[in-house]
Each structure stands twice: as C-alpha cells, then as structure tokens.
Scaffold this motif. Structure first.
Motif, short mmCIF file in Angstrom:
data_model
loop_
_atom_site.label_atom_id
_atom_site.label_comp_id
_atom_site.label_asym_id
_atom_site.label_seq_id
_atom_site.Cartn_x
_atom_site.Cartn_y
_atom_site.Cartn_z
N ASP A 183 13.65 -7.03 1.43
CA ASP A 183 13.38 -7.92 0.37
C ASP A 183 12.06 -8.16 -0.75
OD1 ASP A 183 14.11 -9.32 -1.85
OD2 ASP A 183 15.27 -11.04 -0.48
N GLN A 184 12.05 -7.92 -1.69
CA GLN A 184 10.57 -8.96 -2.15
C GLN A 184 10.51 -9.66 -2.89
OE1 GLN A 184 11.54 -5.30 -5.03
NE2 GLN A 184 9.26 -5.17 -4.59
N ARG A 185 9.24 -10.24 -2.50
CA ARG A 185 8.29 -11.40 -2.28
C ARG A 185 8.35 -12.16 -3.82
NH1 ARG A 185 4.09 -11.08 1.74
NH2 ARG A 185 2.75 -10.56 0.27
N ASP A 186 9.27 -12.86 -4.52
CA ASP A 186 9.02 -13.53 -5.86
C ASP A 186 7.82 -13.63 -6.69
OD1 ASP A 186 11.80 -13.35 -5.79
OD2 ASP A 186 11.73 -15.53 -5.41
N GLU A 187 6.48 -13.71 -5.53
CA GLU A 187 5.17 -14.38 -6.59
C GLU A 187 4.75 -12.80 -6.71
OE1 GLU A 187 4.98 -15.29 -1.88
OE2 GLU A 187 6.37 -15.18 -3.47
N GLY A 198 5.69 -9.21 -5.49
CA GLY A 198 6.88 -8.06 -4.80
C GLY A 198 6.64 -7.59 -3.82
#
Length: 65
Positions: free
Chosen positions: A25-29, A31
């Motif tokens: 997955d990727q962090r929202d803040e 990527g």
C-alpha cells in the motif's frame, strides 16, 4: 518467503501497489510504499516477484525465511 521494502529508497511510483495490492500500500501523505503482508500467501508470490522486478528504485526484496 518474506517481503522487505527499503522505504528510504522508495520513489513512490506505486507500481508495487498496482501489481500486488494484497501485499503493498502507499502512505497518503507522500506516496511512499509499505508492506501490508510481510509473509504473503503462496498464491501472491508471483505478483510480489513481478513487483520486485519492476520497482524503479529496486527497493523491494523477497527473501527466504
């Protein structure tokens, strides 16, 4: 098999998430990718191997346990 991701190397391209969304997955803040399942099921290993191969930063490794 164990999945390892070197987050400082990650360039946030998202290819791993597109290839193996059950494992990455990727962090929202920012990527940056992260591993959601460090020991994926055998049926996910082909997708993880592909993610390793296409990662533009060579930030992912699949190792033997």
């Amino acid at each position: 098999m164990r999945v390892e991701l070197d987050e400082p190397k990650c360039v946030a391209s998202g290819q791993c998430v597109l290839t193996a969304p059950e494992v990455f997955d990727q962090r929202d803040e920012d990527g940056i990718a992260f591993v959601t399942d460090e020991e994926p099921a055998p049926d996910s290993l082909d997708a993880v191997r592909e993610a390793v191969a296409i990662c533009p930063a060579a930030a992912i490794r699949l190792t033997e346990r």
